[in-house]
Scaffold this active site. Structure first.
Site, PDB file in Angstrom:
ATOM      1  N   ARG A  14      -0.012 -32.341 -13.145  1.00 28.87           N
ATOM      2  CA  ARG A  14       0.502 -32.204 -11.757  1.00 28.87           C
ATOM      3  C   ARG A  14       0.174 -33.299 -10.891  1.00 28.87           C
ATOM      4  NH1 ARG A  14      -0.978 -31.716  -6.673  1.00 28.87           N
ATOM      5  NH2 ARG A  14      -2.863 -30.893  -7.280  1.00 28.87           N
ATOM      6  N   ASP A  15      -1.040 -33.116 -10.450  1.00 25.99           N
ATOM      7  CA  ASP A  15      -1.541 -34.103  -9.160  1.00 25.99           C
ATOM      8  C   ASP A  15      -1.253 -35.482  -9.987  1.00 25.99           C
ATOM      9  OD1 ASP A  15      -2.654 -35.545  -7.032  1.00 25.99           O
ATOM     10  OD2 ASP A  15      -4.123 -34.077  -6.921  1.00 25.99           O
ATOM     11  N   HIS A 209     -12.251 -30.931  -4.989  1.00 31.17           N
ATOM     12  CA  HIS A 209     -11.037 -31.715  -5.526  1.00 31.17           C
ATOM     13  C   HIS A 209     -11.162 -33.007  -5.020  1.00 31.17           C
ATOM     14  CE1 HIS A 209      -6.474 -31.775  -6.511  1.00 31.17           C
ATOM     15  NE2 HIS A 209      -6.615 -32.864  -5.747  1.00 31.17           N
ATOM     16  N   HIS A 211     -10.415 -37.141  -4.933  1.00 28.73           N
ATOM     17  CA  HIS A 211      -9.639 -38.310  -5.235  1.00 28.73           C
ATOM     18  C   HIS A 211     -10.754 -39.278  -5.079  1.00 28.73           C
ATOM     19  CE1 HIS A 211      -5.426 -36.800  -5.523  1.00 28.73           C
ATOM     20  NE2 HIS A 211      -6.164 -35.835  -4.950  1.00 28.73           N
ATOM     21  N   CYS A 242      -0.794 -38.529  -3.871  1.00 25.04           N
ATOM     22  CA  CYS A 242       0.092 -37.555  -3.192  1.00 25.04           C
ATOM     23  C   CYS A 242       0.983 -38.579  -2.391  1.00 25.04           C
ATOM     24  CB  CYS A 242      -0.653 -36.541  -2.307  1.00 25.04           C
ATOM     25  SG  CYS A 242       0.414 -35.740  -1.370  1.00 25.04           S
ATOM     26  N   ASN A 251      -7.131 -39.058  -8.878  1.00 21.98           N
ATOM     27  CA  ASN A 251      -8.179 -38.106  -8.839  1.00 21.98           C
ATOM     28  C   ASN A 251      -9.504 -38.472  -9.529  1.00 21.98           C
ATOM     29  OD1 ASN A 251      -5.565 -36.070  -9.249  1.00 21.98           O
ATOM     30  ND2 ASN A 251      -6.917 -35.226  -8.060  1.00 21.98           N
TER      31      ASN A 251
HETATM   32  P1  HMG Z   1      11.948 -28.016   3.685  1.00 19.43           P
HETATM   33  O1  HMG Z   1      12.838 -29.006   3.447  1.00 19.43           O
HETATM   34  O2  HMG Z   1      11.325 -27.690   4.942  1.00 19.43           O
HETATM   35  O3  HMG Z   1      12.608 -26.613   2.871  1.00 19.43           O
HETATM   36  O4  HMG Z   1      10.680 -28.284   2.532  1.00 19.43           O
HETATM   37  P2  HMG Z   1      13.880 -25.918   2.879  1.00 19.43           P
HETATM   38  O5  HMG Z   1      13.613 -24.350   2.804  1.00 19.43           O
HETATM   39  O6  HMG Z   1      14.691 -26.500   4.148  1.00 19.43           O
HETATM   40  O7  HMG Z   1      14.502 -26.385   1.705  1.00 19.43           O
HETATM   41  C1  HMG Z   1      15.028 -27.731   1.292  1.00 19.43           C
HETATM   42  C2  HMG Z   1      15.694 -27.878   0.019  1.00 19.43           C
HETATM   43  O8  HMG Z   1      14.719 -27.710  -1.185  1.00 19.43           O
HETATM   44  C3  HMG Z   1      16.722 -26.887  -0.078  1.00 19.43           C
HETATM   45  O9  HMG Z   1      17.656 -27.507  -1.099  1.00 19.43           O
HETATM   46  C4  HMG Z   1      16.015 -25.730  -0.872  1.00 19.43           C
HETATM   47  O10 HMG Z   1      16.762 -24.897  -1.640  1.00 19.43           O
HETATM   48  C5  HMG Z   1      15.057 -26.719  -1.795  1.00 19.43           C
HETATM   49  P3  HMG Z   1      19.008 -27.927  -0.535  1.00 19.43           P
HETATM   50  O11 HMG Z   1      19.860 -26.520   0.036  1.00 19.43           O
HETATM   51  O12 HMG Z   1      18.824 -28.839   0.581  1.00 19.43           O
HETATM   52  O13 HMG Z   1      19.922 -28.365  -1.715  1.00 19.43           O
HETATM   53  N1  HMG Z   1      13.875 -25.588  -1.818  1.00 19.43           N
HETATM   54  C6  HMG Z   1      13.090 -25.413  -3.154  1.00 19.43           C
HETATM   55  N2  HMG Z   1      13.644 -26.093  -4.573  1.00 19.43           N
HETATM   56  C7  HMG Z   1      12.863 -25.611  -5.439  1.00 19.43           C
HETATM   57  N3  HMG Z   1      11.754 -25.171  -5.527  1.00 19.43           N
HETATM   58  C8  HMG Z   1      11.421 -24.642  -4.131  1.00 19.43           C
HETATM   59  C9  HMG Z   1      11.959 -24.731  -3.043  1.00 19.43           C
HETATM   60  N4  HMG Z   1      11.878 -24.735  -1.872  1.00 19.43           N
HETATM   61  C10 HMG Z   1      12.995 -25.216  -1.207  1.00 19.43           C
HETATM   62  N5  HMG Z   1      10.133 -23.957  -4.200  1.00 19.43           N
HETATM   63  C11 HMG Z   1       9.125 -27.693   0.937  1.00 19.43           C
HETATM   64  C12 HMG Z   1       9.612 -27.311   2.348  1.00 19.43           C
HETATM   65  C13 HMG Z   1       7.581 -26.758   1.163  1.00 19.43           C
HETATM   66  C14 HMG Z   1       9.916 -26.856  -0.081  1.00 19.43           C
HETATM   67  C15 HMG Z   1       8.894 -28.932   0.792  1.00 19.43           C
HETATM   68  O14 HMG Z   1       8.360 -29.622   1.933  1.00 19.43           O
HETATM   69  C16 HMG Z   1       7.952 -29.121  -0.555  1.00 19.43           C
HETATM   70  O15 HMG Z   1       8.616 -28.943  -1.658  1.00 19.43           O
HETATM   71  N6  HMG Z   1       6.735 -29.733  -0.347  1.00 19.43           N
HETATM   72  C17 HMG Z   1       6.002 -30.094  -1.547  1.00 19.43           C
HETATM   73  C18 HMG Z   1       5.124 -31.275  -1.386  1.00 19.43           C
HETATM   74  C19 HMG Z   1       4.177 -31.568  -2.505  1.00 19.43           C
HETATM   75  O16 HMG Z   1       4.391 -31.029  -3.335  1.00 19.43           O
HETATM   76  N7  HMG Z   1       3.325 -32.202  -2.219  1.00 19.43           N
HETATM   77  C20 HMG Z   1       2.270 -32.416  -3.485  1.00 19.43           C
HETATM   78  C21 HMG Z   1       1.497 -31.414  -3.773  1.00 19.43           C
HETATM   79  S1  HMG Z   1       0.099 -31.039  -2.408  1.00 19.43           S
HETATM   80  C22 HMG Z   1      -1.357 -32.280  -2.794  1.00 19.43           C
HETATM   81  O17 HMG Z   1      -0.968 -33.062  -3.762  1.00 19.43           O
HETATM   82  C23 HMG Z   1      -2.719 -32.034  -2.445  1.00 19.43           C
HETATM   83  C24 HMG Z   1      -3.547 -31.318  -3.432  1.00 19.43           C
HETATM   84  O18 HMG Z   1      -3.738 -32.192  -4.562  1.00 19.43           O
HETATM   85  C25 HMG Z   1      -4.797 -31.295  -2.820  1.00 19.43           C
HETATM   86  C26 HMG Z   1      -5.328 -32.631  -2.352  1.00 19.43           C
HETATM   87  O19 HMG Z   1      -5.591 -33.596  -3.128  1.00 19.43           O
HETATM   88  O20 HMG Z   1      -5.658 -32.577  -1.060  1.00 19.43           O
HETATM   89  C27 HMG Z   1      -2.957 -29.867  -3.858  1.00 19.43           C
HETATM   90 MG    MG Z   2      -4.844 -34.066  -4.927  1.00 15.42          MG
END
Ligand code: HMG
Ligand code: MG
Length: 301
Positions: A14-15, A209, A211, A242, A251
């Site tokens: 994932r990450d 967690h 990095h 990210c 990580n």
């Molecule tokens: P948004 O644009 O505000 O949401 O995104 P929306 O509701 O307006 O939807 C936009 C589009 O996405 C729409 O499609 C939705 O249907 C679709 P369209 O109508 O334009 O064709 N959609 C989805 N599709 C699939 N699965 C879903 C979903 N939800 C909406 N679940 C949203 C808001 C939260 C969806 C977006 O910002 C997003 O997906 N963000 C994820 C970002 C991400 O994954 N970042 C990396 C992970 S976090 C990380 O790495 C940190 C961590 O490792 C810890 C650390 O290191 O600190 C965990």
């Molecule tokens: Mg991370």
């Protein structure tokens, strides 16, 4: 008399992959997870049910989750940002989800397009639904040691959000140093703040967690052991980053973490030699350099 056993949550699939430009074929991702399942790991974060516009690499989430060989003694958690993601995950028979928020307001906006408070409201619904179906829920807090946009982050903000996540029903909170800038002093500062909220308990329901952007991962993990933390997230081969955190590199490498833990007398149940081989293999698949010092050292023997 804290436990001698340390649990490693492998977040490579994932990450580790979410920030890679090269889209890996689903078959390679499935192979990757299946190989990891043969190493003694007990938790492998498999994919995320997020928007594929935001994270293209995870657009084959259902395909991957459906086709991996799931072992009964391994958890395969997935990231879920909203109800839509939860529904998708549940269709695939996911048993554990991870919700993710941030101690930084700006990072929250950049990463999930809502404020911290809005994210918690969203997650309340997600958790209510997930609990109804007896799913396990893990919580992530990003930017615990600093934010790529805001700089310093108050440790009290991390502690407050930890309390919220646990009270909502997360079984564990994983504290993320998203851009790897923390040093042991900063990490201990955060953990001391968290302990002010939970004075009478060890922090065994917390994970770290790290990095390893600034090479501080092992030092930070070492400093958290005194607090009773016994769960650490890592990526084989040091994959990771990210896309919404500029400068976030991989990580802490699982190889480096295991070498360190075994050297210190901890038990992980994981076979280091197998992890080293997988690190070499997946980095080759990505056309990327191995980021694990232990991996490089053992492979050159
Ligand atoms: P948004 O644009 O505000 O949401 O995104 P929306 O509701 O307006 O939807 C936009 C589009 O996405 C729409 O499609 C939705 O249907 C679709 P369209 O109508 O334009 O064709 N959609 C989805 N599709 C699939 N699965 C879903 C979903 N939800 C909406 N679940 C949203 C808001 C939260 C969806 C977006 O910002 C997003 O997906 N963000 C994820 C970002 C991400 O994954 N970042 C990396 C992970 S976090 C990380 O790495 C940190 C961590 O490792 C810890 C650390 O290191 O600190 C965990
Ligand atoms: Mg991370």
């Amino acid at each position: 008399n804290f436990s001698n056993y340390v649990k490693i949550v492998e977040v490579g699939p994932r990450d580790g992959l979410q920030n890679e430009k090269k889209i890996l074929p689903s078959t390679v991702k499935i192979d990757f997870i299946n190989k990891l399942s043969e190493t003694g790991l007990t938790s492998i974060e498999t994919t995320s049910f997020v928007s594929s516009k935001w994270i293209p690499q995870m657009s084959d989430n259902s395909e991957v989750f459906k086709n991996i060989n799931k072992k009964s003694n391994i958890n395969y958690p997935v990231l879920v940002p909203n109800l839509r993601g939860l529904e998708q995950a549940m269709l695939m028979g996911v048993k554990e989800i991870a919700i993710f928020s941030s101690a930084s307001e700006t990072f929250s906006l950049k990463n999930i397009n809502c404020t911290i408070d809005e994210s918690i409201q969203r997650y309340e619904e997600v958790i209510t639904q997930a609990k109804r179906d007896s799913l396990k829920i893990r919580g992530y807090i990003s930017c615990i040691a600093g934010c790529p946009y805001e700089g310093d982050i108050k440790s009290s903000a991390v502690a407050k959000l930890s309390e919220t996540m646990l009270s909502l029903g997360c079984y564990e909170v994983s504290l993320g140093d998203t851009i790897g800038i923390g040093t042991p002093k900063k990490i201990k500062n955060v953990l001391n703040e968290v302990k002010r909220i939970f004075p009478n308990q060890d922090l065994s329901n917390f994970a770290l967690h790290c990095h390893d952007t600034y090479g501080q991962g092992i030092g930070n993990i070492y400093s958290s052991l005194d607090y009773g933390i016994r769960v650490f997230d890592s990526s084989v081969g040091g994959l990771g980053g990210c896309p919404y955190a500029d400068g976030a590199s991989g990580n802490i490498a699982t190889e480096d973490l295991i070498y360190f833990l075994h050297g210190e007398g901890f038990i992980t149940g994981i076979q280091l030699d197998k992890i080293v081989d997988i690190g070499k293999w997946i980095n080759n698949e990505l056309g990327r350099k191995n980021q694990s010092k232990v991996g490089i050292a053992l492979l050159s023997k």
